[in-house]
Write a protein that holds these residues in place. Structure first.
Motif, PDB file in Angstrom:
ATOM      1  N   PHE A 266       0.776  -1.232   0.000  1.00  0.00           N
ATOM      2  CA  PHE A 266       0.000   0.000   0.000  1.00  0.00           C
ATOM      3  C   PHE A 266       0.817   1.298   0.000  1.00  0.00           C
ATOM      4  N   GLU A 267       2.078   1.262   0.400  1.00  0.00           N
ATOM      5  CA  GLU A 267       2.854   2.500   0.527  1.00  0.00           C
ATOM      6  C   GLU A 267       3.787   2.661  -0.672  1.00  0.00           C
ATOM      7  N   HIS A 268       3.215   2.867  -1.832  1.00  0.00           N
ATOM      8  CA  HIS A 268       3.977   2.918  -3.071  1.00  0.00           C
ATOM      9  C   HIS A 268       4.897   4.150  -3.105  1.00  0.00           C
ATOM     10  N   GLY A 269       6.106   3.927  -3.594  1.00  0.00           N
ATOM     11  CA  GLY A 269       7.043   5.038  -3.755  1.00  0.00           C
ATOM     12  C   GLY A 269       7.693   5.499  -2.471  1.00  0.00           C
TER      13      GLY A 269
ATOM     14  N   LYS B 135     -16.116   7.663   3.717  1.00  0.00           N
ATOM     15  CA  LYS B 135     -16.812   7.196   2.508  1.00  0.00           C
ATOM     16  C   LYS B 135     -16.233   7.863   1.268  1.00  0.00           C
ATOM     17  N   LYS B 136     -15.926   9.162   1.379  1.00  0.00           N
ATOM     18  CA  LYS B 136     -15.368   9.876   0.231  1.00  0.00           C
ATOM     19  C   LYS B 136     -13.994   9.337  -0.136  1.00  0.00           C
ATOM     20  N   ALA B 137     -13.156   9.090   0.882  1.00  0.00           N
ATOM     21  CA  ALA B 137     -11.830   8.548   0.607  1.00  0.00           C
ATOM     22  C   ALA B 137     -11.936   7.186  -0.065  1.00  0.00           C
ATOM     23  N   LYS B 138     -12.850   6.357   0.417  1.00  0.00           N
ATOM     24  CA  LYS B 138     -13.041   5.029  -0.173  1.00  0.00           C
ATOM     25  C   LYS B 138     -13.401   5.143  -1.647  1.00  0.00           C
ATOM     26  N   GLU B 139     -14.289   6.058  -1.971  1.00  0.00           N
ATOM     27  CA  GLU B 139     -14.686   6.243  -3.368  1.00  0.00           C
ATOM     28  C   GLU B 139     -13.497   6.676  -4.224  1.00  0.00           C
ATOM     29  N   ASN B 140     -12.703   7.607  -3.703  1.00  0.00           N
ATOM     30  CA  ASN B 140     -11.539   8.078  -4.449  1.00  0.00           C
ATOM     31  C   ASN B 140     -10.503   6.976  -4.632  1.00  0.00           C
ATOM     32  N   ILE B 141     -10.270   6.220  -3.569  1.00  0.00           N
ATOM     33  CA  ILE B 141      -9.280   5.140  -3.631  1.00  0.00           C
ATOM     34  C   ILE B 141      -9.685   4.095  -4.662  1.00  0.00           C
ATOM     35  N   LEU B 142     -10.956   3.702  -4.662  1.00  0.00           N
ATOM     36  CA  LEU B 142     -11.424   2.686  -5.594  1.00  0.00           C
ATOM     37  C   LEU B 142     -11.401   3.179  -7.041  1.00  0.00           C
TER      38      LEU B 142
ATOM     39  N   PRO C 154      -8.594   0.501  -8.484  1.00  0.00           N
ATOM     40  CA  PRO C 154      -9.790  -0.359  -8.483  1.00  0.00           C
ATOM     41  C   PRO C 154      -9.529  -1.776  -7.975  1.00  0.00           C
ATOM     42  N   LYS C 155      -8.279  -2.221  -7.998  1.00  0.00           N
ATOM     43  CA  LYS C 155      -7.953  -3.563  -7.526  1.00  0.00           C
ATOM     44  C   LYS C 155      -7.332  -3.549  -6.121  1.00  0.00           C
ATOM     45  N   THR C 156      -7.494  -2.440  -5.409  1.00  0.00           N
ATOM     46  CA  THR C 156      -6.897  -2.324  -4.088  1.00  0.00           C
ATOM     47  C   THR C 156      -7.354  -3.455  -3.172  1.00  0.00           C
ATOM     48  N   MET C 157      -6.442  -3.854  -2.281  1.00  0.00           N
ATOM     49  CA  MET C 157      -6.761  -4.874  -1.289  1.00  0.00           C
ATOM     50  C   MET C 157      -6.985  -4.261   0.088  1.00  0.00           C
ATOM     51  N   LEU C 158      -7.134  -2.937   0.123  1.00  0.00           N
ATOM     52  CA  LEU C 158      -7.397  -2.279   1.401  1.00  0.00           C
ATOM     53  C   LEU C 158      -8.697  -2.799   2.012  1.00  0.00           C
ATOM     54  N   PRO C 159      -8.678  -3.105   3.321  1.00  0.00           N
ATOM     55  CA  PRO C 159      -9.913  -3.556   3.967  1.00  0.00           C
ATOM     56  C   PRO C 159     -10.825  -2.364   4.259  1.00  0.00           C
TER      57      PRO C 159
END
Length: 335
Positions: free
Chosen positions: A202-205, A270-277, A281-286
């Motif tokens: 999850f911590e790219h870069g 909820k807003k962060a979740k929408e932005n992350i997805l 789109p293939k994130t494995m974040l719970p």
């Protein structure tokens, strides 16, 4: 160090010494130099959410911080010290995904003297009370330090102060230019760490755990106050074993030293979740809302946190394992 693809200068920034120095630094590099008369940033390309995100992450904006009140920064400090906003790191879970829009560029503020003068007014208003300022509430300031020198100026400034302290946190390791400054024990440098699983997924870069640990050793050896932020903590299968491993590594290297710990569990809006997805789109974040408890944060917006029994167990776990190596007063908070 952050080497952007493009640098956008607000015209007002070029009236300041730091703005001119940043222009000089990038002038002969293979970087697109752009300008904004109005302060509105419209030159970042991208027709899809993913492209806009990554182009934003490749953009540095050089501007000024307009006069306004500093925001509070509980529980870390009394106030945020605005040096940088946005971050060049690409951590999928980052709360800045809620705040920085679809093109999350990094912006550095060049009117550092005005910012520090405003900080001094807060210190004066609080009179004899100690006032603590957090320099990394909305970014990671280390990667832009080679050309802004804002951290250096802050460390030297607070090193001369009587009733104020400065602190910042980083995931990055380019700290050598800060090691020999006259900080006089008034600055705390903390390193944000996590398990290899979380960093890799999850911590790219960002640097690896062992590299952050090596940088932390340098910081402690030069007399700075030093600490670790373990965040965000994810409660996944076998999490206890992996987090115990990083605590044991810290204990092996720093036991007997005076260092601080701040532990922050994973939460999302909820807003962060929408932005992350949208971007990943293939994130494995719970981020299963039904598995969390909904609560309101200090700034009035709702977020999803772990349930009470899970947080209770997590707090007991970190307290027990940290206290094997360090005094219980070293734990600033576990949330």
């Amino acid at each position: 160090m952050f080497e952007p693809k493009r640098v956008i200068f607000e015209n007002a920034a070029l009236k300041y010494k730091t703005g001119k120095e940043i222009m000089k630094y990038f002038k002969y590099k293979d970087v697109e130099l752009l300008f904004s008369k109005s302060g509105r940033i419209t030159q970042i390309p991208g027709s899809t959410a993913s492209r806009m995100y990554f182009e934003g992450k490749s953009t540095l904006v050089v501007g000024i911080r307009k006069p306004s009140e500093f925001q509070s920064c509980k529980p870390s400090a009394h106030y945020q010290l605005p040096l940088v906003s946005g971050c060049m790191g690409m951590c999928e879970y980052c709360y800045l995904n809620t705040r920085m829009g679809k093109k999350p560029y990094t912006k550095v503020y060049v009117n550092i003297d005005e910012i520090l003068n405003r900080a001094d007014k807060y210190v004066k208003e609080r009179q004899s009370d100690i006032t603590v300022f957090e320099g990394a509430a909305t970014s990671d300031p280390i990667p832009v330090e080679p050309y802004t020198k804002n951290l250096e100026k802050c460390i030297l400034h607070f090193g001369k102060s009587q009733n104020s302290y400065f602190k910042f946190v980083t995931k990055f390791t380019d700290i050598d230019n800060l090691l020999n400054l006259k900080h006089n024990g008034k600055t705390t440098i903390r390193f944000s760490i996590n398990t290899d699983k979380i960093i890799n997924n999850f911590e790219h870069g960002t640097p690896k755990f062992k590299d952050r640990m090596n940088a932390a050793k340098k910081v402690l050896n030069t007399g700075y106050n030093m600490g670790f932020i373990i965040a965000p903590v994810f409660l996944y299968p076998n999490w206890e074993t992996e987090y115990k491993g990083i605590i044991n590594e810290i204990g092996k290297n720093f036991s007997g030293s005076s260092i601080s710990f701040e532990i922050i569990s994973h939460r999302f809006t909820k807003k962060a979740k929408e932005n992350i997805l949208t971007v990943y789109p293939k994130t494995m974040l719970p981020m299963e809302e039904e598995m969390r408890k909904f609560k309101y944060g200090q700034f009035g917006y709702g977020k999803y946190v772990y349930r009470d029994d899970e947080l209770k167990y997590m707090k007991e776990f970190f307290k027990e394992n940290i206290e094997k190596y360090f005094d219980n007063s070293s734990i600033k908070y576990i949330i």
